[in-house]
Scaffold this motif. Structure first.
Motif, short mmCIF file in Angstrom:
data_model
loop_
_atom_site.label_atom_id
_atom_site.label_comp_id
_atom_site.label_asym_id
_atom_site.label_seq_id
_atom_site.Cartn_x
_atom_site.Cartn_y
_atom_site.Cartn_z
N UNK A 91 -54.58 35.88 -10.34
CA UNK A 91 -53.58 35.51 -11.34
C UNK A 91 -54.26 34.99 -12.59
N UNK A 92 -55.24 34.10 -12.41
CA UNK A 92 -55.98 33.56 -13.55
C UNK A 92 -56.77 34.65 -14.27
N UNK A 93 -57.34 35.58 -13.54
CA UNK A 93 -58.13 36.64 -14.19
C UNK A 93 -57.25 37.57 -15.02
N UNK A 109 -53.63 26.63 -17.91
CA UNK A 109 -53.26 27.67 -16.94
C UNK A 109 -53.01 26.96 -15.61
N UNK A 110 -51.79 27.06 -15.13
CA UNK A 110 -51.43 26.35 -13.91
C UNK A 110 -50.86 27.33 -12.89
N UNK A 123 -45.81 37.91 -4.43
CA UNK A 123 -45.83 37.54 -5.84
C UNK A 123 -46.46 36.16 -5.99
N UNK A 124 -47.06 35.93 -7.16
CA UNK A 124 -47.65 34.64 -7.45
C UNK A 124 -47.22 34.25 -8.85
N UNK A 125 -46.77 33.02 -9.02
CA UNK A 125 -46.29 32.58 -10.33
C UNK A 125 -47.04 31.35 -10.80
N UNK A 126 -46.92 31.12 -12.07
CA UNK A 126 -47.54 29.96 -12.67
C UNK A 126 -47.17 29.85 -14.14
N UNK A 173 -45.44 29.87 -21.25
CA UNK A 173 -45.04 31.10 -20.55
C UNK A 173 -45.03 30.86 -19.05
N UNK A 174 -43.95 31.29 -18.40
CA UNK A 174 -43.94 31.34 -16.94
C UNK A 174 -44.20 32.80 -16.57
N UNK A 175 -45.31 33.03 -15.90
CA UNK A 175 -45.81 34.37 -15.64
C UNK A 175 -45.85 34.64 -14.14
N UNK A 176 -45.37 35.82 -13.75
CA UNK A 176 -45.35 36.21 -12.34
C UNK A 176 -46.17 37.49 -12.19
#
Length: 182
Positions: A91-93, A109-110, A123-126, A173-176
């Motif tokens: 997710x971070x990459x 970045x969380x 799915x992974x969100x942050x 931003x909430x990103x999935x």
């Protein structure tokens, strides 16, 4: 008077016995019968629905197979992970790869939550925050959201950075990211 008492006893006692029997035997029995009828009726409706579902099962199986084929076609470009421990790093990459080449600063970045969609999809969100000009941030968000790769923006908040001379903005931003499992 003895005659009246005898008449009262011969008529009254059976009448009172009949009324008591009616009140304490027949009325509860009748309500129990009505309750049992309604229980049987409800169970028969459930049974009918189950029978219809069983009869329609081949039709449902065709739909399910079609959906599995569609999902397999859509998820071919998704990143594949071997282990759920990789999710936050991947997710971070994705964020780092999307931010490269833009004149912006990713300040926060969380990685947050994992959501299991099916046996093959997770799915992974942050959340992330970035600073830059409005045009650069919009281009970054546009690049970040790529549905073909399983990237989805759930929410965006734009704020103008206070006391900035260069019209800098902050975007939250909430990103999935959706991954396929190996």
């Amino acid at each position: 008077m003895a005659k009246t008492n005898k008449k009262l006893v011969t008529i009254g006692v059976p009448l009172i016995s009949f009324i008591l029997a009616f009140e304490f035997l027949y009325v509860p029995w009748q309500s129990w019968v009505e309750e049992q009828k309604s229980v049987i009726e409800r169970k028969s409706k459930v049974t009918e629905k189950q029978e219809r579902a069983i009869l329609n099962m081949p039709k449902y199986e065709k739909f399910i197979e079609g959906y599995k084929t569609d999902i397999a076609a859509v998820t071919t470009n998704f990143t594949t992970v071997e282990d759920d421990k990789e999710l936050s790093i991947r997710w971070l990459s994705v964020i780092d790869d999307s931010a490269s080449g833009y004149d912006l600063v990713v300040t926060n970045k969380i990685p947050r939550d994992k959501l299991i969609i099916s046996d093959n999809l997770v799915a992974f969100s942050g959340n992330l925050k970035a600073e830059g000009s409005a045009l650069v941030l919009l281009n970054f968000i546009s690049k970040l959201e790529d549905i073909n790769k399983g990237h989805r923006i759930k929410a965006v908040t734009f704020l103008r950075k206070p006391n900035s001379r260069n019209s800098l903005f902050i975007v939250d931003v909430e990103f999935i990211k959706v991954f396929s499992r190996a």
